[in-house]
Scaffold this motif. Sequence first.
Motif, PDB file in Angstrom:
ATOM      1  N   ARG A 189      12.956  -5.479   2.127  1.00 31.25           N
ATOM      2  CA  ARG A 189      11.773  -5.705   1.274  1.00 31.25           C
ATOM      3  C   ARG A 189      11.081  -4.391   0.959  1.00 31.25           C
ATOM      4  O   ARG A 189      10.728  -4.110  -0.206  1.00 31.25           O
ATOM      5  N   ARG A 190      10.884  -3.580   1.976  1.00 34.68           N
ATOM      6  CA  ARG A 190      10.254  -2.280   1.755  1.00 34.68           C
ATOM      7  C   ARG A 190      11.145  -1.392   0.891  1.00 34.68           C
ATOM      8  O   ARG A 190      10.651  -0.669   0.012  1.00 34.68           O
ATOM      9  N   ALA A 191      12.439  -1.429   1.111  1.00 35.46           N
ATOM     10  CA  ALA A 191      13.358  -0.610   0.325  1.00 35.46           C
ATOM     11  C   ALA A 191      13.244  -0.936  -1.162  1.00 35.46           C
ATOM     12  O   ALA A 191      13.223  -0.032  -2.016  1.00 35.46           O
ATOM     13  N   ARG A 192      13.164  -2.213  -1.479  1.00 38.02           N
ATOM     14  CA  ARG A 192      13.051  -2.605  -2.890  1.00 38.02           C
ATOM     15  C   ARG A 192      11.719  -2.129  -3.486  1.00 38.02           C
ATOM     16  O   ARG A 192      11.679  -1.629  -4.615  1.00 38.02           O
ATOM     17  N   LEU A 193      10.639  -2.284  -2.733  1.00 34.73           N
ATOM     18  CA  LEU A 193       9.334  -1.843  -3.223  1.00 34.73           C
ATOM     19  C   LEU A 193       9.285  -0.334  -3.410  1.00 34.73           C
ATOM     20  O   LEU A 193       8.759   0.166  -4.422  1.00 34.73           O
ATOM     21  N   TYR A 194       9.837   0.405  -2.467  1.00 32.14           N
ATOM     22  CA  TYR A 194       9.778   1.863  -2.531  1.00 32.14           C
ATOM     23  C   TYR A 194      10.670   2.402  -3.652  1.00 32.14           C
ATOM     24  O   TYR A 194      10.326   3.393  -4.308  1.00 32.14           O
ATOM     25  N   THR A 195      11.802   1.736  -3.862  1.00 28.80           N
ATOM     26  CA  THR A 195      12.665   2.135  -4.975  1.00 28.80           C
ATOM     27  C   THR A 195      11.952   1.905  -6.308  1.00 28.80           C
ATOM     28  O   THR A 195      11.960   2.768  -7.195  1.00 28.80           O
ATOM     29  N   ALA A 196      11.317   0.738  -6.439  1.00 25.07           N
ATOM     30  CA  ALA A 196      10.587   0.440  -7.673  1.00 25.07           C
ATOM     31  C   ALA A 196       9.432   1.408  -7.895  1.00 25.07           C
ATOM     32  O   ALA A 196       9.054   1.691  -9.037  1.00 25.07           O
ATOM     33  N   PRO A 199      15.827   4.555   6.266  1.00 22.62           N
ATOM     34  CA  PRO A 199      15.544   3.555   7.299  1.00 22.62           C
ATOM     35  C   PRO A 199      15.877   4.139   8.674  1.00 22.62           C
ATOM     36  O   PRO A 199      16.923   3.838   9.260  1.00 22.62           O
ATOM     37  N   ILE A 200      14.986   4.956   9.174  1.00 18.99           N
ATOM     38  CA  ILE A 200      15.255   5.743  10.372  1.00 18.99           C
ATOM     39  C   ILE A 200      15.564   4.833  11.566  1.00 18.99           C
ATOM     40  O   ILE A 200      14.874   3.845  11.802  1.00 18.99           O
ATOM     41  N   ALA A 201      16.639   5.175  12.267  1.00 18.53           N
ATOM     42  CA  ALA A 201      17.080   4.471  13.477  1.00 18.53           C
ATOM     43  C   ALA A 201      17.580   3.055  13.203  1.00 18.53           C
ATOM     44  O   ALA A 201      17.780   2.279  14.138  1.00 18.53           O
ATOM     45  N   ALA A 202      17.815   2.706  11.941  1.00 20.12           N
ATOM     46  CA  ALA A 202      18.331   1.376  11.629  1.00 20.12           C
ATOM     47  C   ALA A 202      19.791   1.260  12.047  1.00 20.12           C
ATOM     48  O   ALA A 202      20.543   2.242  11.980  1.00 20.12           O
ATOM     49  N   PRO A 203      20.233   0.069  12.475  1.00 20.72           N
ATOM     50  CA  PRO A 203      21.650  -0.116  12.823  1.00 20.72           C
ATOM     51  C   PRO A 203      22.536  -0.052  11.590  1.00 20.72           C
ATOM     52  O   PRO A 203      22.066  -0.176  10.454  1.00 20.72           O
ATOM     53  N   ARG A 255       0.830  -1.207   0.000  1.00 21.87           N
ATOM     54  CA  ARG A 255       0.000   0.000   0.000  1.00 21.87           C
ATOM     55  C   ARG A 255       0.865   1.257   0.000  1.00 21.87           C
ATOM     56  O   ARG A 255       0.573   2.218  -0.723  1.00 21.87           O
ATOM     57  N   GLN A 256       1.936   1.240   0.792  1.00 19.47           N
ATOM     58  CA  GLN A 256       2.810   2.417   0.819  1.00 19.47           C
ATOM     59  C   GLN A 256       3.527   2.598  -0.514  1.00 19.47           C
ATOM     60  O   GLN A 256       3.702   3.728  -0.978  1.00 19.47           O
ATOM     61  N   ALA A 257       3.934   1.503  -1.128  1.00 12.93           N
ATOM     62  CA  ALA A 257       4.570   1.602  -2.442  1.00 12.93           C
ATOM     63  C   ALA A 257       3.611   2.208  -3.462  1.00 12.93           C
ATOM     64  O   ALA A 257       4.010   3.039  -4.297  1.00 12.93           O
ATOM     65  N   ASP A 258       2.351   1.823  -3.406  1.00 16.63           N
ATOM     66  CA  ASP A 258       1.358   2.399  -4.316  1.00 16.63           C
ATOM     67  C   ASP A 258       1.214   3.903  -4.078  1.00 16.63           C
ATOM     68  O   ASP A 258       1.065   4.680  -5.032  1.00 16.63           O
ATOM     69  N   ARG A 259       1.246   4.300  -2.807  1.00 15.79           N
ATOM     70  CA  ARG A 259       1.133   5.737  -2.500  1.00 15.79           C
ATOM     71  C   ARG A 259       2.343   6.500  -3.020  1.00 15.79           C
ATOM     72  O   ARG A 259       2.207   7.570  -3.611  1.00 15.79           O
ATOM     73  N   LEU A 260       3.517   5.928  -2.840  1.00 16.43           N
ATOM     74  CA  LEU A 260       4.723   6.577  -3.360  1.00 16.43           C
ATOM     75  C   LEU A 260       4.673   6.678  -4.884  1.00 16.43           C
ATOM     76  O   LEU A 260       5.074   7.700  -5.459  1.00 16.43           O
ATOM     77  N   ALA A 314      11.747   8.301   0.986  1.00 16.85           N
ATOM     78  CA  ALA A 314      10.800   7.342   1.548  1.00 16.85           C
ATOM     79  C   ALA A 314      11.318   6.829   2.881  1.00 16.85           C
ATOM     80  O   ALA A 314      12.302   6.082   2.934  1.00 16.85           O
ATOM     81  N   ARG A 315      10.638   7.230   3.961  1.00 15.91           N
ATOM     82  CA  ARG A 315      11.057   6.794   5.286  1.00 15.91           C
ATOM     83  C   ARG A 315      10.522   5.398   5.562  1.00 15.91           C
ATOM     84  O   ARG A 315       9.353   5.103   5.297  1.00 15.91           O
ATOM     85  N   ILE A 316      11.384   4.557   6.116  1.00 12.40           N
ATOM     86  CA  ILE A 316      11.047   3.178   6.464  1.00 12.40           C
ATOM     87  C   ILE A 316      11.106   3.059   7.980  1.00 12.40           C
ATOM     88  O   ILE A 316      12.165   3.227   8.582  1.00 12.40           O
ATOM     89  N   ASP A 317       9.966   2.776   8.591  1.00 16.96           N
ATOM     90  CA  ASP A 317       9.843   2.865  10.051  1.00 16.96           C
ATOM     91  C   ASP A 317       9.937   1.527  10.777  1.00 16.96           C
ATOM     92  O   ASP A 317       9.464   1.382  11.907  1.00 16.96           O
ATOM     93  N   THR A 318      10.555   0.554  10.158  1.00 17.34           N
ATOM     94  CA  THR A 318      10.636  -0.775  10.756  1.00 17.34           C
ATOM     95  C   THR A 318      11.369  -0.785  12.088  1.00 17.34           C
ATOM     96  O   THR A 318      11.137  -1.672  12.921  1.00 17.34           O
TER      97      THR A 318
END
Length: 241
Positions: A162-169, A177-181, A121-126, A141-145
């Motif tokens: 997975r989200r990164a690939r969808l959002y890039t496409a 990827p906020i706060a990701a290690p 759904r987020q990919a469709d919105r982007l 595109a912020r990823i809040d995982t």
Amino acid sequence: MTASGLRALHHDRAPGDPLVLPGPWDAASARAFADAGFRALATPSAGVAASLGYEDGATPADEMFAAVARIARSVCVPVSADIEAGYGLAAGELVERLLVTGAVGCNLEDTVDGVLVDAGRQADRLAAVRAAAGDALFVNARIDTYVTGVPDSVDPAAETLRRARLYTAAGADCLYPIAAPAEVFGLLAGALPGQPLNALAVADGPGPRLLGERGATRITFGPGLLRRAMAAVRDIADGLC
């Protein structure tokens, strides 16, 4: 002050030399950062909210867009605006209202009302935002995982990828990827070579150069710079007593 100019600043950067975008919360702070020589700025929604007297996430859309407009017209560098999850606006209206402010970029997060949005759904919105904006808007595109979180049965690194690939496409210009290690940035950089990655710099954490060496292309600060400024104001206030 165009999206293409902002987009160009994110590419062909050497490791350890990421694009640093301070986060102004009003016109005065924006001018201070621009006068210091920064080539672009990125407003933080929490910082703008605090400057307007709201809690983070509680700023009415009209007031947020008005604040972004004051910031954008006060400087001669590109401004990207944190517009949270888009205030429930349809993609076309969101893009139209954002471009009217003079901003040429935006953050769009995948959390709504404290819940991580379905990735498709987020990919469709982007994709809808990209279609409405064409090349006139730089979409981060912020990823809040790692802030909203994922179910215990889900690996956050794998879900982030997975989200990164969808959002890039879907047409995102940059991934946040906020706060990701640190290892997640290496994972994304390896899987999506050439895709700009945004890291959040926090107090007492790694600085921009080290974050760049870990794979970040772009560094933002959230409301951190406002908090430092307010600490200085409190020191001034204490000295007046």
